[in-house]
Design an enzyme around this catalytic site. Structure first.
Site, PDB file in Angstrom:
ATOM      1  N   LYS A   7       0.858  -1.189   0.000  1.00  0.00           N
ATOM      2  CA  LYS A   7       0.000   0.000   0.000  1.00  0.00           C
ATOM      3  C   LYS A   7       0.891   1.236   0.000  1.00  0.00           C
ATOM      4  CE  LYS A   7      -4.395   0.522   2.293  1.00  0.00           C
ATOM      5  NZ  LYS A   7      -5.078   0.327   3.572  1.00  0.00           N
TER       6      LYS A   7
HETATM    7  C1  E4P Z   1      -8.297   1.356   3.483  1.00  0.00           C
HETATM    8  O1  E4P Z   1      -7.659   0.421   3.076  1.00  0.00           O
HETATM    9  C2  E4P Z   1      -8.229   1.892   4.836  1.00  0.00           C
HETATM   10  O2  E4P Z   1      -7.548   0.950   5.632  1.00  0.00           O
HETATM   11  C3  E4P Z   1      -9.572   2.078   5.497  1.00  0.00           C
HETATM   12  O3  E4P Z   1     -10.638   1.579   4.694  1.00  0.00           O
HETATM   13  C4  E4P Z   1      -9.810   3.420   6.064  1.00  0.00           C
HETATM   14  O4  E4P Z   1     -11.059   3.423   6.730  1.00  0.00           O
HETATM   15  P1  E4P Z   1     -11.473   4.527   7.793  1.00  0.00           P
HETATM   16  O5  E4P Z   1     -11.778   5.802   7.065  1.00  0.00           O
HETATM   17  O6  E4P Z   1     -12.709   3.967   8.443  1.00  0.00           O
HETATM   18  O7  E4P Z   1     -10.320   4.667   8.733  1.00  0.00           O
END
Ligand code: E4P
Length: 219
Positions: free
Chosen positions: A83
Protein backbone atom coordinates in the site's frame (compact mmCIF):
# COMPACT_ATOMS: atom_id res chain seq x y z
CA UNK A 1 -17.42 -8.75 -6.13
CA UNK A 2 -14.59 -9.49 -3.75
CA UNK A 3 -14.82 -8.77 -0.02
CA UNK A 4 -11.68 -7.85 1.87
CA UNK A 5 -11.64 -7.30 5.64
CA UNK A 6 -10.20 -3.98 6.73
CA UNK A 7 -8.54 -5.08 9.94
CA UNK A 8 -5.34 -6.28 11.61
CA UNK A 9 -7.27 -8.20 14.27
CA UNK A 10 -6.37 -11.90 14.00
CA UNK A 11 -9.61 -13.11 15.66
CA UNK A 12 -11.72 -11.12 13.20
CA UNK A 13 -9.72 -12.47 10.27
CA UNK A 14 -10.05 -16.03 11.56
CA UNK A 15 -13.84 -15.68 11.88
CA UNK A 16 -14.22 -14.04 8.46
CA UNK A 17 -12.25 -16.89 6.88
CA UNK A 18 -14.43 -19.48 8.67
CA UNK A 19 -17.51 -17.81 7.26
CA UNK A 20 -16.02 -18.14 3.78
CA UNK A 21 -16.59 -14.50 2.89
CA UNK A 22 -13.08 -13.10 2.97
CA UNK A 23 -11.10 -12.83 -0.26
CA UNK A 24 -8.30 -10.66 1.13
CA UNK A 25 -7.26 -8.19 3.83
CA UNK A 26 -6.34 -4.53 3.96
CA UNK A 27 -4.36 -3.12 6.85
CA UNK A 28 -3.05 0.35 7.55
CA UNK A 29 -0.72 1.79 10.22
CA UNK A 30 -3.66 2.87 12.42
CA UNK A 31 -5.21 -0.62 12.36
CA UNK A 32 -1.90 -2.33 13.21
CA UNK A 33 -1.16 0.24 15.95
CA UNK A 34 -4.52 -0.64 17.55
CA UNK A 35 -3.34 -4.26 17.97
CA UNK A 36 -0.25 -3.15 19.93
CA UNK A 37 1.96 -5.56 17.97
CA UNK A 38 5.10 -5.02 15.81
CA UNK A 39 4.52 -3.89 12.24
CA UNK A 40 6.18 -6.31 9.81
CA UNK A 41 5.52 -9.48 11.86
CA UNK A 42 1.81 -8.57 11.95
CA UNK A 43 1.62 -8.21 8.15
CA UNK A 44 3.49 -11.51 7.80
CA UNK A 45 1.20 -13.33 10.24
CA UNK A 46 -1.89 -12.12 8.36
CA UNK A 47 -0.44 -12.97 4.95
CA UNK A 48 0.29 -16.51 6.12
CA UNK A 49 -3.33 -16.97 7.30
CA UNK A 50 -5.10 -15.61 4.22
CA UNK A 51 -5.04 -17.17 0.76
CA UNK A 52 -5.81 -13.86 -1.03
CA UNK A 53 -4.11 -10.46 -1.30
CA UNK A 54 -3.02 -8.78 1.95
CA UNK A 55 -2.27 -5.05 1.78
CA UNK A 56 0.56 -3.83 4.01
CA UNK A 57 1.34 -0.13 3.93
CA UNK A 58 4.71 1.60 3.71
CA UNK A 59 5.53 4.01 6.54
CA UNK A 60 7.57 6.30 4.27
CA UNK A 61 6.80 9.30 2.07
CA UNK A 62 10.02 9.72 0.02
CA UNK A 63 10.67 7.58 -3.08
CA UNK A 64 13.87 5.78 -1.94
CA UNK A 65 12.39 4.83 1.44
CA UNK A 66 9.08 3.81 -0.12
CA UNK A 67 10.98 1.49 -2.48
CA UNK A 68 13.05 -0.01 0.32
CA UNK A 69 10.06 -0.63 2.61
CA UNK A 70 7.94 -1.91 -0.29
CA UNK A 71 10.55 -4.53 -1.17
CA UNK A 72 10.69 -5.66 2.46
CA UNK A 73 6.90 -5.87 2.70
CA UNK A 74 6.69 -7.79 -0.59
CA UNK A 75 9.43 -10.14 0.64
CA UNK A 76 7.26 -11.24 3.59
CA UNK A 77 4.97 -13.42 1.45
CA UNK A 78 3.87 -13.85 -2.17
CA UNK A 79 0.37 -12.48 -1.48
CA UNK A 80 1.47 -9.15 0.03
CA UNK A 81 0.28 -6.11 -1.91
CA UNK A 82 2.16 -2.95 -1.00
CA UNK A 83 0.00 0.00 0.00
CA UNK A 84 1.47 3.27 -1.18
CA UNK A 85 0.16 6.80 -0.48
CA UNK A 86 -1.15 8.90 -3.34
CA UNK A 87 1.62 11.45 -3.94
CA UNK A 88 4.18 12.11 -6.69
CA UNK A 89 6.79 10.04 -4.84
CA UNK A 90 4.21 7.33 -4.11
CA UNK A 91 3.08 7.00 -7.73
CA UNK A 92 6.64 7.06 -8.99
CA UNK A 93 7.27 4.11 -6.67
CA UNK A 94 4.12 2.38 -7.97
CA UNK A 95 5.52 2.52 -11.50
CA UNK A 96 8.96 1.27 -10.40
CA UNK A 97 7.49 -1.50 -8.23
CA UNK A 98 5.37 -2.72 -11.13
CA UNK A 99 8.57 -3.12 -13.17
CA UNK A 100 9.90 -5.29 -10.33
CA UNK A 101 6.70 -7.37 -10.32
CA UNK A 102 5.48 -5.98 -6.97
CA UNK A 103 1.74 -5.21 -6.93
CA UNK A 104 0.52 -2.04 -5.24
CA UNK A 105 -2.62 -0.64 -3.65
CA UNK A 106 -2.72 3.15 -3.88
CA UNK A 107 -4.29 4.51 -0.72
CA UNK A 108 -5.81 7.81 0.43
CA UNK A 109 -7.60 8.49 -2.86
CA UNK A 110 -10.24 11.21 -2.65
CA UNK A 111 -10.79 12.27 -6.27
CA UNK A 112 -11.29 10.80 -9.73
CA UNK A 113 -8.22 12.75 -10.91
CA UNK A 114 -6.08 10.96 -8.32
CA UNK A 115 -7.56 7.60 -9.35
CA UNK A 116 -6.67 8.31 -12.97
CA UNK A 117 -3.05 8.99 -12.01
CA UNK A 118 -2.85 5.78 -9.97
CA UNK A 119 -4.11 3.71 -12.92
CA UNK A 120 -1.65 5.37 -15.29
CA UNK A 121 1.15 4.56 -12.83
CA UNK A 122 0.11 0.88 -12.95
CA UNK A 123 -1.46 0.29 -9.53
CA UNK A 124 -3.08 -3.11 -9.02
CA UNK A 125 -5.73 -1.48 -6.76
CA UNK A 126 -6.96 2.04 -6.12
CA UNK A 127 -8.55 2.73 -2.73
CA UNK A 128 -11.05 5.62 -2.77
CA UNK A 129 -12.13 6.34 0.84
CA UNK A 130 -15.91 6.66 0.64
CA UNK A 131 -16.64 7.14 4.36
CA UNK A 132 -14.14 9.96 4.74
CA UNK A 133 -15.55 11.69 1.63
CA UNK A 134 -19.06 11.43 3.15
CA UNK A 135 -17.64 12.85 6.42
CA UNK A 136 -16.85 16.15 4.67
CA UNK A 137 -20.27 16.34 2.96
CA UNK A 138 -19.01 14.92 -0.34
CA UNK A 139 -20.47 11.89 -2.11
CA UNK A 140 -18.29 8.85 -1.55
CA UNK A 141 -20.42 6.77 -3.88
CA UNK A 142 -20.39 9.52 -6.51
CA UNK A 143 -16.60 9.17 -6.45
CA UNK A 144 -16.85 5.39 -6.97
CA UNK A 145 -19.18 5.92 -9.95
CA UNK A 146 -16.70 8.33 -11.51
CA UNK A 147 -13.71 6.04 -10.99
CA UNK A 148 -15.50 2.93 -12.32
CA UNK A 149 -16.63 4.91 -15.38
CA UNK A 150 -13.27 6.39 -16.22
CA UNK A 151 -11.41 3.10 -15.72
CA UNK A 152 -13.96 1.41 -18.01
CA UNK A 153 -13.46 4.08 -20.66
CA UNK A 154 -9.82 3.13 -21.05
CA UNK A 155 -9.78 -0.55 -19.96
CA UNK A 156 -7.34 0.10 -17.13
CA UNK A 157 -6.40 -3.09 -15.24
CA UNK A 158 -6.46 -1.31 -11.88
CA UNK A 159 -9.18 -2.71 -9.61
CA UNK A 160 -11.45 -0.33 -7.71
CA UNK A 161 -11.20 -1.21 -4.02
CA UNK A 162 -13.88 0.68 -2.10
CA UNK A 163 -12.32 1.68 1.22
CA UNK A 164 -13.43 3.49 4.37
CA UNK A 165 -16.69 1.57 4.17
CA UNK A 166 -18.93 2.42 7.12
CA UNK A 167 -22.18 0.48 6.66
CA UNK A 168 -23.95 -2.17 4.52
CA UNK A 169 -25.48 0.40 2.16
CA UNK A 170 -21.97 1.39 1.05
CA UNK A 171 -21.33 -2.26 0.14
CA UNK A 172 -24.58 -2.67 -1.79
CA UNK A 173 -24.11 0.62 -3.65
CA UNK A 174 -20.53 -0.29 -4.50
CA UNK A 175 -21.76 -3.61 -5.92
CA UNK A 176 -24.50 -1.90 -7.94
CA UNK A 177 -21.92 0.42 -9.45
CA UNK A 178 -19.70 -2.56 -10.26
CA UNK A 179 -16.65 -1.89 -8.07
CA UNK A 180 -14.30 -4.87 -8.02
CA UNK A 181 -13.68 -5.02 -4.26
CA UNK A 182 -15.03 -3.58 -1.01
CA UNK A 183 -12.91 -3.68 2.12
CA UNK A 184 -15.12 -3.91 5.17
CA UNK A 185 -14.66 -3.50 8.90
CA UNK A 186 -15.66 -6.80 10.54
CA UNK A 187 -18.75 -5.12 12.09
CA UNK A 188 -20.03 -4.22 8.59
CA UNK A 189 -19.51 -7.78 7.35
CA UNK A 190 -21.58 -9.04 10.31
CA UNK A 191 -24.36 -6.55 9.59
CA UNK A 192 -24.68 -7.76 6.00
CA UNK A 193 -26.08 -11.08 7.27
CA UNK A 194 -28.88 -9.60 9.35
CA UNK A 195 -32.50 -8.93 8.50
CA UNK A 196 -35.28 -8.79 11.14
CA UNK A 197 -37.63 -10.80 8.90
CA UNK A 198 -35.05 -13.61 8.74
CA UNK A 199 -35.01 -13.78 12.57
CA UNK A 200 -38.82 -13.63 12.88
CA UNK A 201 -39.27 -16.17 10.08
CA UNK A 202 -36.81 -18.63 11.60
CA UNK A 203 -38.43 -18.35 15.06
CA UNK A 204 -41.82 -19.06 13.52
CA UNK A 205 -40.66 -22.09 11.50
CA UNK A 206 -39.00 -23.64 14.55
CA UNK A 207 -41.82 -22.90 17.01
CA UNK A 208 -44.51 -24.20 14.59
CA UNK A 209 -42.63 -27.45 14.28
CA UNK A 210 -41.97 -27.66 18.05
CA UNK A 211 -45.77 -27.51 18.66
CA UNK A 212 -46.15 -30.86 16.85
CA UNK A 213 -44.06 -32.52 19.55
CA UNK A 214 -42.27 -34.52 16.86
CA UNK A 215 -38.51 -34.73 16.34
CA UNK A 216 -36.41 -34.39 13.21
CA UNK A 217 -35.93 -38.16 12.89
CA UNK A 218 -39.49 -39.30 13.73
CA UNK A 219 -41.13 -41.62 11.20
C1 E4P B 1 -8.30 1.36 3.48
O1 E4P B 1 -7.66 0.42 3.08
C2 E4P B 1 -8.23 1.89 4.84
O2 E4P B 1 -7.55 0.95 5.63
C3 E4P B 1 -9.57 2.08 5.50
O3 E4P B 1 -10.64 1.58 4.69
C4 E4P B 1 -9.81 3.42 6.06
O4 E4P B 1 -11.06 3.42 6.73
P1 E4P B 1 -11.47 4.53 7.79
O5 E4P B 1 -11.78 5.80 7.06
O6 E4P B 1 -12.71 3.97 8.44
O7 E4P B 1 -10.32 4.67 8.73
Amino acid sequence: MKFFLDTADIQEIRKGLEWGMVDGITTNPSLIAKQGKPYLPTVKEIAEMVPGPVSGEVLATEHPEIMEQARRLAGLADNVVVKVPLSPDGLRAVRDLKQEGIPTNVTLCFSAAQALLAAKAGAAFISPFVGRVDDVAGSGMGLIEEVVTLYGNYDFDTEVLVASVRHPLHVVQAALIGAHVATLPFSTLEKLYHHPLTDVGLDRFLSDWAKTGRGFDDE
